[in-house]
Scaffold this motif. Structure first.
Motif, PDB file in Angstrom:
ATOM      1  N   ALA A 140       0.825  -1.208   0.000  1.00  7.33           N
ATOM      2  CA  ALA A 140       0.000   0.000   0.000  1.00  7.33           C
ATOM      3  C   ALA A 140       0.862   1.263   0.000  1.00  7.33           C
ATOM      4  O   ALA A 140       0.513   2.254  -0.643  1.00  7.33           O
ATOM      5  N   ALA A 141       1.982   1.234   0.687  1.00 13.92           N
ATOM      6  CA  ALA A 141       2.849   2.408   0.763  1.00 13.92           C
ATOM      7  C   ALA A 141       3.473   2.741  -0.594  1.00 13.92           C
ATOM      8  O   ALA A 141       3.848   3.877  -0.836  1.00 13.92           O
ATOM      9  N   HIS A 142       3.556   1.762  -1.484  1.00 11.27           N
ATOM     10  CA  HIS A 142       4.142   1.991  -2.798  1.00 11.27           C
ATOM     11  C   HIS A 142       3.124   2.470  -3.824  1.00 11.27           C
ATOM     12  O   HIS A 142       3.487   2.815  -4.942  1.00 11.27           O
ATOM     13  N   ILE A 143       1.861   2.459  -3.470  1.00  7.63           N
ATOM     14  CA  ILE A 143       0.826   2.931  -4.382  1.00  7.63           C
ATOM     15  C   ILE A 143       0.433   4.315  -3.922  1.00  7.63           C
ATOM     16  O   ILE A 143      -0.088   4.509  -2.836  1.00  7.63           O
ATOM     17  N   ASP A 144       0.711   5.313  -4.768  1.00  9.71           N
ATOM     18  CA  ASP A 144       0.423   6.686  -4.369  1.00  9.71           C
ATOM     19  C   ASP A 144      -0.490   7.367  -5.386  1.00  9.71           C
ATOM     20  O   ASP A 144      -1.031   6.720  -6.275  1.00  9.71           O
ATOM     21  N   ASP A 145      -0.648   8.652  -5.246  1.00 10.54           N
ATOM     22  CA  ASP A 145      -1.551   9.411  -6.110  1.00 10.54           C
ATOM     23  C   ASP A 145      -1.115   9.439  -7.570  1.00 10.54           C
ATOM     24  O   ASP A 145      -1.917   9.763  -8.444  1.00 10.54           O
ATOM     25  N   ASP A 146       0.145   9.110  -7.841  1.00 13.16           N
ATOM     26  CA  ASP A 146       0.642   9.128  -9.214  1.00 13.16           C
ATOM     27  C   ASP A 146       0.224   7.900 -10.010  1.00 13.16           C
ATOM     28  O   ASP A 146       0.440   7.842 -11.212  1.00 13.16           O
ATOM     29  N   VAL A 147      -0.366   6.912  -9.363  1.00 15.26           N
ATOM     30  CA  VAL A 147      -0.780   5.692 -10.056  1.00 15.26           C
ATOM     31  C   VAL A 147      -2.055   6.002 -10.842  1.00 15.26           C
ATOM     32  O   VAL A 147      -3.044   6.477 -10.280  1.00 15.26           O
ATOM     33  N   THR A 148      -1.989   5.741 -12.139  1.00 19.71           N
ATOM     34  CA  THR A 148      -3.162   5.976 -12.975  1.00 19.71           C
ATOM     35  C   THR A 148      -4.175   4.852 -12.784  1.00 19.71           C
ATOM     36  O   THR A 148      -3.841   3.790 -12.236  1.00 19.71           O
ATOM     37  N   ASP A 149      -5.387   5.075 -13.248  1.00 18.50           N
ATOM     38  CA  ASP A 149      -6.406   4.025 -13.178  1.00 18.50           C
ATOM     39  C   ASP A 149      -5.956   2.792 -13.951  1.00 18.50           C
ATOM     40  O   ASP A 149      -6.165   1.661 -13.503  1.00 18.50           O
ATOM     41  N   GLU A 150      -5.318   3.010 -15.083  1.00 25.35           N
ATOM     42  CA  GLU A 150      -4.824   1.891 -15.896  1.00 25.35           C
ATOM     43  C   GLU A 150      -3.757   1.098 -15.133  1.00 25.35           C
ATOM     44  O   GLU A 150      -3.775  -0.136 -15.118  1.00 25.35           O
ATOM     45  N   GLN A 151      -2.833   1.791 -14.486  1.00 24.67           N
ATOM     46  CA  GLN A 151      -1.798   1.115 -13.704  1.00 24.67           C
ATOM     47  C   GLN A 151      -2.410   0.362 -12.525  1.00 24.67           C
ATOM     48  O   GLN A 151      -1.998  -0.757 -12.219  1.00 24.67           O
ATOM     49  N   MET A 152      -3.402   0.957 -11.871  1.00 26.61           N
ATOM     50  CA  MET A 152      -4.062   0.294 -10.753  1.00 26.61           C
ATOM     51  C   MET A 152      -4.738  -0.989 -11.231  1.00 26.61           C
ATOM     52  O   MET A 152      -4.656  -2.028 -10.572  1.00 26.61           O
ATOM     53  N   ASP A 153      -5.387  -0.932 -12.396  1.00 23.54           N
ATOM     54  CA  ASP A 153      -6.012  -2.135 -12.961  1.00 23.54           C
ATOM     55  C   ASP A 153      -4.965  -3.214 -13.233  1.00 23.54           C
ATOM     56  O   ASP A 153      -5.195  -4.391 -12.970  1.00 23.54           O
ATOM     57  N   GLU A 154      -3.802  -2.800 -13.758  1.00 23.59           N
ATOM     58  CA  GLU A 154      -2.729  -3.762 -14.022  1.00 23.59           C
ATOM     59  C   GLU A 154      -2.225  -4.395 -12.721  1.00 23.59           C
ATOM     60  O   GLU A 154      -1.969  -5.598 -12.669  1.00 23.59           O
ATOM     61  N   ILE A 155      -2.084  -3.595 -11.689  1.00 22.63           N
ATOM     62  CA  ILE A 155      -1.635  -4.116 -10.391  1.00 22.63           C
ATOM     63  C   ILE A 155      -2.633  -5.140  -9.868  1.00 22.63           C
ATOM     64  O   ILE A 155      -2.253  -6.235  -9.436  1.00 22.63           O
ATOM     65  N   LEU A 156      -3.907  -4.807  -9.914  1.00 23.98           N
ATOM     66  CA  LEU A 156      -4.943  -5.720  -9.427  1.00 23.98           C
ATOM     67  C   LEU A 156      -4.998  -6.992 -10.268  1.00 23.98           C
ATOM     68  O   LEU A 156      -5.169  -8.098  -9.736  1.00 23.98           O
ATOM     69  N   ASN A 157      -4.834  -6.850 -11.581  1.00 30.25           N
ATOM     70  CA  ASN A 157      -4.808  -8.031 -12.451  1.00 30.25           C
ATOM     71  C   ASN A 157      -3.617  -8.921 -12.132  1.00 30.25           C
ATOM     72  O   ASN A 157      -3.726 -10.146 -12.148  1.00 30.25           O
ATOM     73  N   TYR A 158      -2.469  -8.317 -11.832  1.00 29.09           N
ATOM     74  CA  TYR A 158      -1.289  -9.097 -11.498  1.00 29.09           C
ATOM     75  C   TYR A 158      -1.496  -9.846 -10.182  1.00 29.09           C
ATOM     76  O   TYR A 158      -1.125 -11.011 -10.057  1.00 29.09           O
ATOM     77  N   ILE A 159      -2.117  -9.186  -9.231  1.00 32.18           N
ATOM     78  CA  ILE A 159      -2.405  -9.852  -7.962  1.00 32.18           C
ATOM     79  C   ILE A 159      -3.315 -11.055  -8.195  1.00 32.18           C
ATOM     80  O   ILE A 159      -3.072 -12.142  -7.666  1.00 32.18           O
ATOM     81  N   ASP A 160      -4.355 -10.869  -9.003  1.00 30.36           N
ATOM     82  CA  ASP A 160      -5.244 -11.992  -9.330  1.00 30.36           C
ATOM     83  C   ASP A 160      -4.486 -13.112 -10.029  1.00 30.36           C
ATOM     84  O   ASP A 160      -4.682 -14.290  -9.736  1.00 30.36           O
TER      85      ASP A 160
END
Length: 129
Positions: A99-119
């Motif tokens: 969580a500390a590595h995810i900040d306001d600079d993360v775009t919606d697209e990047q957040m989706d990629e992160i969540l997809n990678y976790i899945d």
């Protein structure tokens, strides 16, 4: 104070300003003191060790374990904790780190990629079990 604690505090703060953190904890710590703690040095250039009271305020501000901050600052001996407690905290510590590595600079697209990678990782490991 170890530099690890300062780095950890800085990561927890993310893009939030030092003044904002100070305000959020009711001014119990000044923004300049928080900055010193993150650097691990006082304004005079001498090593600085946070007080237990400062660590308590920061644990509340960042919603992290007071015990972990006390360990990182050297007040609590890590080996004094039992293995069960450390195992229970290890997953939450990892979640905090992510969580500390995810900040306001993360775009919606990047957040989706992160969540997809976790899945992907979760499914990859569930197939092996």
């Amino acid at each position: 104070m170890s530099n690890n604690l300062g780095d950890y505090l800085r990561a927890l703060r993310g893009k939030e300003s030092l003044r904002s953190v100070s305000d959020r904890i009711g001014g119990r710590l000044s923004h300049s003191y928080i900055s010193d703690l993150e650097k691990g040095l006082s304004r005079r250039g001498t090593p600085i060790k946070p007080t237990p009271e400062a660590l308590k305020a920061l644990s509340e501000a960042y919603d992290v374990s007071y015990e972990k901050l006390m360990m990182m600052a050297g007040y609590i001996d890590k080996s004094a904790n039992d293995d069960v407690k450390q195992t229970a905290n290890s997953k939450s510590d990892k979640i905090e780190t992510i969580a500390a590595h995810i900040d306001d600079d993360v775009t919606d697209e990047q957040m989706d990629e992160i969540l997809n990678y976790i899945d992907f990782i979760k499914h990859k490991h569930s197939k092996k079990d």
